[in-house]
Structure formats: structure tokens, C-alpha cells
Design a protein around this motif. Structure first.
Motif, mmCIF file in Angstrom:
data_model
loop_
_atom_site.group_PDB
_atom_site.id
_atom_site.type_symbol
_atom_site.label_atom_id
_atom_site.label_comp_id
_atom_site.label_asym_id
_atom_site.label_seq_id
_atom_site.Cartn_x
_atom_site.Cartn_y
_atom_site.Cartn_z
ATOM 1 N N ASP A 177 0.994 -1.348 -0.059
ATOM 2 C CA ASP A 177 0.009 -0.079 -0.003
ATOM 3 C C ASP A 177 0.806 1.372 0.051
ATOM 4 N N GLU A 178 1.933 1.295 0.867
ATOM 5 C CA GLU A 178 2.884 2.484 1.196
ATOM 6 C C GLU A 178 3.516 2.882 0.043
ATOM 7 N N PRO A 179 4.213 1.711 -0.752
ATOM 8 C CA PRO A 179 4.778 2.074 -1.956
ATOM 9 C C PRO A 179 4.139 2.479 -3.192
ATOM 10 N N LYS A 180 3.121 1.715 -3.356
ATOM 11 C CA LYS A 180 1.908 2.221 -4.347
ATOM 12 C C LYS A 180 1.313 3.421 -4.252
ATOM 13 N N LYS A 181 1.278 3.990 -3.201
ATOM 14 C CA LYS A 181 0.880 5.541 -2.697
ATOM 15 C C LYS A 181 2.021 6.576 -3.364
ATOM 16 N N TYR A 182 3.135 5.979 -2.808
ATOM 17 C CA TYR A 182 4.204 6.904 -2.880
ATOM 18 C C TYR A 182 4.552 7.129 -4.890
ATOM 19 N N ALA A 183 4.282 5.677 -5.395
ATOM 20 C CA ALA A 183 4.544 5.872 -6.619
ATOM 21 C C ALA A 183 3.826 6.661 -7.407
ATOM 22 N N GLU A 184 2.522 6.515 -7.129
ATOM 23 C CA GLU A 184 1.530 7.476 -7.735
ATOM 24 C C GLU A 184 1.798 9.070 -7.548
ATOM 25 N N GLU A 185 2.367 9.375 -6.261
ATOM 26 C CA GLU A 185 2.728 10.745 -5.858
ATOM 27 C C GLU A 185 4.044 11.284 -6.755
ATOM 28 N N ILE A 186 4.957 10.144 -7.365
ATOM 29 C CA ILE A 186 6.077 10.682 -7.918
ATOM 30 C C ILE A 186 6.191 10.418 -9.285
ATOM 31 N N LYS A 187 4.922 9.837 -9.865
ATOM 32 C CA LYS A 187 4.985 9.355 -11.111
ATOM 33 C C LYS A 187 5.070 10.332 -12.271
ATOM 34 N N GLU A 188 4.595 11.667 -11.935
ATOM 35 C CA GLU A 188 4.808 12.832 -12.763
ATOM 36 C C GLU A 188 6.380 13.160 -13.044
ATOM 37 N N ARG A 189 6.961 13.125 -11.978
ATOM 38 C CA ARG A 189 8.241 13.840 -11.972
ATOM 39 C C ARG A 189 9.540 12.690 -12.010
ATOM 40 N N SER A 190 9.123 11.606 -11.701
ATOM 41 C CA SER A 190 10.048 10.230 -11.690
ATOM 42 C C SER A 190 9.204 9.158 -12.093
ATOM 43 N N PRO A 191 8.927 9.335 -13.603
ATOM 44 C CA PRO A 191 8.104 8.043 -13.923
ATOM 45 C C PRO A 191 8.803 6.691 -13.932
ATOM 46 N N LEU A 192 10.226 6.720 -14.375
ATOM 47 C CA LEU A 192 10.973 5.574 -14.023
ATOM 48 C C LEU A 192 11.008 4.760 -12.647
ATOM 49 N N LEU A 193 11.277 5.798 -11.531
ATOM 50 C CA LEU A 193 11.350 5.142 -10.427
ATOM 51 C C LEU A 193 9.811 4.726 -9.899
ATOM 52 N N ALA A 194 8.727 5.285 -10.271
ATOM 53 C CA ALA A 194 7.503 5.012 -10.224
ATOM 54 C C ALA A 194 7.150 3.715 -10.781
ATOM 55 N N THR A 195 7.528 3.461 -11.809
ATOM 56 C CA THR A 195 7.395 2.098 -12.708
ATOM 57 C C THR A 195 8.252 1.101 -11.700
ATOM 58 N N LYS A 196 9.365 1.316 -11.480
ATOM 59 C CA LYS A 196 10.164 0.294 -10.686
ATOM 60 C C LYS A 196 9.503 -0.102 -9.275
ATOM 61 N N ILE A 197 9.007 0.903 -8.692
ATOM 62 C CA ILE A 197 8.330 0.624 -7.245
ATOM 63 C C ILE A 197 7.237 -0.234 -7.682
ATOM 64 N N LEU A 198 6.344 0.079 -8.546
ATOM 65 C CA LEU A 198 5.041 -0.591 -9.007
ATOM 66 C C LEU A 198 5.270 -1.992 -9.423
ATOM 67 N N ASP A 199 6.377 -2.041 -10.016
ATOM 68 C CA ASP A 199 6.829 -3.455 -10.435
ATOM 69 C C ASP A 199 7.118 -4.427 -9.432
ATOM 70 N N SER A 200 7.791 -3.957 -8.336
ATOM 71 C CA SER A 200 8.294 -4.784 -7.141
ATOM 72 C C SER A 200 7.055 -4.950 -6.522
ATOM 73 N N VAL A 201 6.105 -3.872 -6.184
ATOM 74 C CA VAL A 201 4.687 -4.235 -5.537
ATOM 75 C C VAL A 201 4.122 -5.265 -6.215
ATOM 76 N N GLU A 202 3.965 -5.276 -7.421
ATOM 77 C CA GLU A 202 3.229 -6.332 -8.207
ATOM 78 C C GLU A 202 3.947 -7.684 -8.199
ATOM 79 N N ARG A 203 5.268 -7.770 -7.830
ATOM 80 C CA ARG A 203 5.820 -9.196 -7.850
ATOM 81 C C ARG A 203 5.698 -9.686 -6.222
#
Length: 171
Positions: free
Chosen positions: A53-79
């Protein structure tokens, strides 16, 4: 009344271990190997929130300015979520009614050990300790714990007379 007998050895894993395994791309392999070795891998709900939950929320917050990092975080959450959905690890509920006093004592103890106010203690740490105690109380079998967190281990030490646990070598 006899305690319920478990078929598997209980292994409680801290979020830091799961994150490390995921970063190394060995999470799935590690969980499958432990399952094959007869372990039931468990995490408390607060740890699941820390990992999902927390990383997913963080990824949503940063996806505009750091899309690569947001994608990495969301991939980790998914795994990690997939590992739970596939039954490689299970989110275990804490019996708050039964363990509320112990939970408060653990939170106070962690607060002193880490020299932080109680509200600044991560929710997962006390829940992890309570889960080890709860599993031991239920099954009367040694519970294995995988963590790198020295403070968490110090907080668990006072329960050594009441609970049999062993710290598993880090993966």
C-alpha cells in the motif's frame, strides 16, 4: 485442549529481507525454495501494507516527476503481491484483543531502544514481534524469523523465556 499441530515450520519475514530479495530478483526463487523445504512463510498485515500500500501510494505521488522510479516501485509491488496471491507467503492477522497489552509493551520497548516517540515506530515492527509470539502460543513450535533489524531482535529478546524462536541466516 491440545494446541493445533502445524504441518509446516513457521517462517516470519521482515520487510527489509523481502525488499532485498526483490531487488536481487531472487524473491520468487527464495520463497519457492523455502516452501519446498516445508516452511509456511508469514508476514503480519502491517508488513504487507509497508510492502504494498505505502509504496503504491508513493509511486502515484512521484509518477509525474520520476516515471522510471514509479514504474520500478510498482513492478516491485506487483511481484510481492503475486507472491501473496500464489500462496508463496501469507498475510497473517494479529489477534489484537488477545495481544493488545503485549503490543503496547513492545511499542514502548522499541521506542526506548530506538530513542523515538512511540508514534514514530513503524507499525510493522511490533506486529512482527507479536506474530512470532502468537504463532508460538498457537502451535508451541519454534518460530523462525528472518530480519536484519537489530532493534527488532533486541525487542524480541525479553520474550525468549516465553517464546521459542530462531533467527534464520539472512538470504
Amino acid at each position: 485442549m491440545r494446541p493445533a499441530l502445524s504441518m509446516n515450520k513457521k517462517l516470519v519475514i521482515d520487510s527489509s529481507i523481502l525488499i532485498t530479495l526483490d531487488r536481487r530478483r531472487t524473491l520468487d526463487e527464495y520463497l519457492r525454495r523455502k516452501k519446498d523445504e516445508g516452511y509456511e512463510i508469514l508476514i503480519p498485515r502491517a508488513i504487507a501494507r509497508e510492502l504494498l500500500d505505502e509504496p503504491k501510494k508513493y509511486a502515484e505521488e512521484i509518477k509525474e516527476r520520476s516515471p522510471l522510479l514509479a514504474t520500478k516501485i510498482l513492478d516491485s509491488v506487483e511481484r510481492i503481491n503475486t507472491a501473496i496471491e500464489e500462496g508463496l507467503m501469507k498475510v497473517e492477522m494479529i489477534n489484537y484483543r488477545k495481544y493488545s497489552r503485549t503490543m503496547n509493551n513492545v511499542r514502548k520497548h522499541l521506542s526506548r531502544l530506538e530513542a523515538k516517540p512511540e508514534h514514530a515506530i513503524k507499525k510493522g515492527d511490533p506486529e512482527l514481534i507479536i506474530l512470532v509470539i502468537q504463532l508460538y502460543d498457537k502451535f508451541k513450535e519454534k518460530v523462525l524469523l528472518s530480519t536484519k533489524d537489530k532493534g527488532l531482535l533486541r525487542a524480541l529478546k525479553p520474550f525468549a523465556k516465553r517464546v521459542e524462536y530462531e533467527v534464520l541466516e539472512n538470504p
